[in-house]
Scaffold this motif. Structure first.
Motif, PDB file in Angstrom:
ATOM      1  N   LEU A  22       0.850  -1.188   0.000  1.00 29.52           N
ATOM      2  CA  LEU A  22       0.000   0.000   0.000  1.00 29.52           C
ATOM      3  C   LEU A  22       0.888   1.241   0.000  1.00 29.52           C
ATOM      4  O   LEU A  22       1.642   1.477   0.935  1.00 29.52           O
ATOM      5  CB  LEU A  22      -0.927   0.000   1.224  1.00 29.52           C
ATOM      6  N   LYS A  23       0.790   2.036  -1.045  1.00 25.95           N
ATOM      7  CA  LYS A  23       1.637   3.210  -1.185  1.00 25.95           C
ATOM      8  C   LYS A  23       0.979   4.472  -0.652  1.00 25.95           C
ATOM      9  O   LYS A  23       1.633   5.311  -0.046  1.00 25.95           O
ATOM     10  CB  LYS A  23       2.024   3.414  -2.651  1.00 25.95           C
ATOM     11  N   TYR A  24      -0.336   4.617  -0.904  1.00 31.34           N
ATOM     12  CA  TYR A  24      -1.035   5.824  -0.453  1.00 31.34           C
ATOM     13  C   TYR A  24      -2.452   5.479   0.002  1.00 31.34           C
ATOM     14  O   TYR A  24      -3.093   4.558  -0.524  1.00 31.34           O
ATOM     15  CB  TYR A  24      -1.144   6.862  -1.580  1.00 31.34           C
ATOM     16  N   ILE A  25      -2.931   6.264   0.974  1.00 28.47           N
ATOM     17  CA  ILE A  25      -4.333   6.237   1.389  1.00 28.47           C
ATOM     18  C   ILE A  25      -4.897   7.613   1.054  1.00 28.47           C
ATOM     19  O   ILE A  25      -4.502   8.619   1.649  1.00 28.47           O
ATOM     20  CB  ILE A  25      -4.471   5.970   2.900  1.00 28.47           C
ATOM     21  N   THR A  64       0.140  -0.084   8.006  1.00 27.45           N
ATOM     22  CA  THR A  64       0.836  -0.322   6.734  1.00 27.45           C
ATOM     23  C   THR A  64       1.980   0.654   6.478  1.00 27.45           C
ATOM     24  O   THR A  64       2.759   0.447   5.550  1.00 27.45           O
ATOM     25  CB  THR A  64      -0.149  -0.201   5.559  1.00 27.45           C
ATOM     26  N   LYS A  65       2.052   1.740   7.281  1.00 27.52           N
ATOM     27  CA  LYS A  65       3.046   2.813   7.102  1.00 27.52           C
ATOM     28  C   LYS A  65       2.790   3.642   5.835  1.00 27.52           C
ATOM     29  O   LYS A  65       3.616   4.488   5.466  1.00 27.52           O
ATOM     30  CB  LYS A  65       4.482   2.269   7.063  1.00 27.52           C
ATOM     31  N   ALA A  66       1.667   3.416   5.162  1.00 21.64           N
ATOM     32  CA  ALA A  66       1.342   4.210   3.980  1.00 21.64           C
ATOM     33  C   ALA A  66       0.865   5.592   4.411  1.00 21.64           C
ATOM     34  O   ALA A  66       0.085   5.716   5.359  1.00 21.64           O
ATOM     35  CB  ALA A  66       0.253   3.522   3.163  1.00 21.64           C
ATOM     36  N   PRO A  67       1.311   6.656   3.753  1.00 25.04           N
ATOM     37  CA  PRO A  67       0.883   8.001   4.126  1.00 25.04           C
ATOM     38  C   PRO A  67      -0.557   8.282   3.704  1.00 25.04           C
ATOM     39  O   PRO A  67      -1.064   7.708   2.732  1.00 25.04           O
ATOM     40  CB  PRO A  67       1.853   8.899   3.364  1.00 25.04           C
ATOM     41  N   ILE A  68      -1.197   9.165   4.456  1.00 25.69           N
ATOM     42  CA  ILE A  68      -2.553   9.628   4.153  1.00 25.69           C
ATOM     43  C   ILE A  68      -2.434  10.885   3.303  1.00 25.69           C
ATOM     44  O   ILE A  68      -1.627  11.768   3.595  1.00 25.69           O
ATOM     45  CB  ILE A  68      -3.327   9.929   5.453  1.00 25.69           C
ATOM     46  N   VAL A  69      -3.242  10.973   2.266  1.00 25.19           N
ATOM     47  CA  VAL A  69      -3.209  12.130   1.367  1.00 25.19           C
ATOM     48  C   VAL A  69      -4.559  12.840   1.383  1.00 25.19           C
ATOM     49  O   VAL A  69      -5.604  12.205   1.214  1.00 25.19           O
ATOM     50  CB  VAL A  69      -2.877  11.705  -0.076  1.00 25.19           C
ATOM     51  N   TYR A  70      -4.524  14.148   1.604  1.00 20.31           N
ATOM     52  CA  TYR A  70      -5.702  15.007   1.471  1.00 20.31           C
ATOM     53  C   TYR A  70      -5.436  16.055   0.404  1.00 20.31           C
ATOM     54  O   TYR A  70      -4.282  16.337   0.065  1.00 20.31           O
ATOM     55  CB  TYR A  70      -6.010  15.728   2.791  1.00 20.31           C
TER      56      TYR A  70
END
Length: 471
Positions: A47-50, A70-76
């Motif tokens: 998982l690369k991005y949320i 998952t250490k995947a970053p959250i994007v807004y």
């Protein structure tokens, strides 16, 4: 490349799982993260991005828990200001997932940070639009939810939404697939189509909001007929923006099995709401006094949010044995994290312990027909106003369940009345609330209007609900 829509009917919500070249992205995930993690492991992808389209009001997203696991970053999108670490993207910023790209389109109007995500495939072709609550199928996001936070009127927000749609989305190619965050039944819009996926070209033809002659006409149409948002919406926004307890902790707390004596003791000491999630037929026959029935077999989470409202309310559960985890999970999706436990063995354990039970006076539609002949009676119809307008029993009063806290005080406790909805789900919720507040002089109709329609009871002429909604 693979795109999977993960649709949850109870919330009319669509989350999206996208994979390409060994990497994945998830858009607007639900609260419980395990199903997504299992998908990632099965597909052997990272998982690369949320991506979050905005701060959701109608459900609590799983972005925080999923990012931690998952250490995947959250994007807004632009202007978002969460209380946790996240990437705040720029308008038109590109994110790569394997061999594809996700382009951020800042589309404010529903909220100020609302953004849509445009997928560009391996060949560089704009293929799909994840439109969040900006564009629905048949509708657009309501522009009244963010008024307080934005210090703007709903008309001003609608003006922003007009620009977002007409200048950023309408110019896109007709063959782009639209994947919205919600479908029919969601309180985030007022006139959504039953489909959950469409092409943009079809929406350009059929969506009333995309066919307005000017900005003023658009503002008038999208703000007309908006019903008040459920009370829990603001609390869910704050949880999505500020953070929340981990779902694992919420589930662990809620899965405390309580024997009847413990259940009763905790109920009395804590003031917890007893929530019985069995089907309305079983509930009518017997239940713990003062408990409220909202069945898992219907629009459970939205009705919990609309009627309980305060997400910090302590709750004790009564379920069919085996449904406890599902109930706790679905409550958590709308922010009700304070489940203290469940009745071990269900209602039968309570009944067999010899403790007090209650029931609802329920009759069939045929009995109803016989009882009301040549009598001056009062009938309360708790369906939505549009359902009532489409067809109803002559002389019935329209008292939608969503507004029960307003109209319950107008009832005369000694005046008998009959109560019904469409099929029995909502009228049993109303019956439980009425009895918990001391109103007992009523009779509820099993099967609701669907059953009544097959009798000779006089009814109004049928009017197509589509015409009612578009009136």
């Amino acid at each position: 490349m693979k795109i999977e829509q993960i649709y949850t009917g109870c919330l009319a919500q669509g989350a999206y799982y996208i994979t390409s070249g060994g990497e994945a992205a998830i858009i607007d995930p639900l609260r419980e993260t395990q199903p997504y993690i299992e998908r990632l492991e099965k597909d052997g992808v990272v998982l690369k991005y949320i991506f979050e389209t905005h701060f959701h009001a109608d459900f609590v997203s799983g972005h925080i828990d999923l990012s931690k696991k998952t250490k995947a970053p959250i994007v807004y999108g632009p202007t978002a200001n969460p209380e946790f670490e996240a990437i705040i993207a720029k308008d038109h910023q590109i994110f790569r997932i394997g061999n594809i790209q996700i382009k951020v389109l800042h589309t404010p109007g529903h909220t100020l940070e609302s953004s849509s995500y445009l997928l560009i495939d391996e060949n560089g072709t704009e293929t799909a639009l994840f439109s969040g609550d900006t564009l629905f199928l048949g509708d657009v996001g309501r522009p009244d939810l963010a008024q307080k936070a934005a210090d703007m009127t709903q008309e001003e927000l609608a003006g922003l939404l007009y620009y977002s749609l007409y200048h950023k989305i309408l110019p896109l190619n007709d063959d782009i697939t639209v994947y919205p965050a919600h479908g029919a039944g969601s309180a985030c819009g007022k006139n959504m189509q039953k489909e959950t996926i469409d092409i943009l070209g079809n929406q350009k033809k059929t969506n009333y909001a995309l066919n307005q002659k000017d900005k003023e006409s658009f503002i008038k149409e999208v703000t007309d007929g908006l019903l008040p948002p459920p009370a829990y919406f603001g609390m869910n926004v704050m949880m999505n923006k500020n953070g929340y307890h981990s779902f694992d902790e919420v589930l662990s707390n809620g899965m405390q099995a309580l024997i009847p004596e413990q259940f009763e003791e905790i109920a009395e000491a804590s003031g917890a709401l007893i929530l019985d999630v069995r089907n309305n037929t079983d509930f009518a026959k017997g239940f713990i006094p003062q408990s409220v029935n909202i069945g898992l077999n219907g629009d459970f989470a939205p009705w919990v949010g609309a009627l309980i409202a305060e997400v910090n309310q302590s709750i004790l559960l009564v379920t069919e044995p085996g449904n406890e985890e599902e109930a706790v999970t679905r409550l958590s999706r709308v922010g009700f994290d304070h489940v203290l436990g469940f009745l071990k063995g269900g209602f039968d354990a309570w009944k067999n312990s010899g403790k007090e039970v209650d029931s609802v006076n329920r009759i069939s539609a045929e009995q109803f027909e016989n009882e009301i002949k040549d009598k001056d009676i009062k009938i309360i119809d708790v369906r939505k106003e549009s359902e009532y307008a489409a067809e109803h029993v002559n002389g019935a009063y329209s008292k939608p369940l969503a507004y029960i806290n307003e109209w319950i005080h107008t009832l005369q406790s000694k005046e008998h009345f009959y109560l019904h909805c469409a099929g029995g789900y909502r009228s049993m919720i109303a019956a439980a609330i009425l009895q918990a507040r001391g109103y007992r002089n009523f009779t509820e109709i099993e099967g609701g209007f669907k059953a009544i329609a097959s009798t000779a009871i006089p009814k109004s002429d049928f009017v197509c609900q589509t015409k009612v909604l578009n009136h």
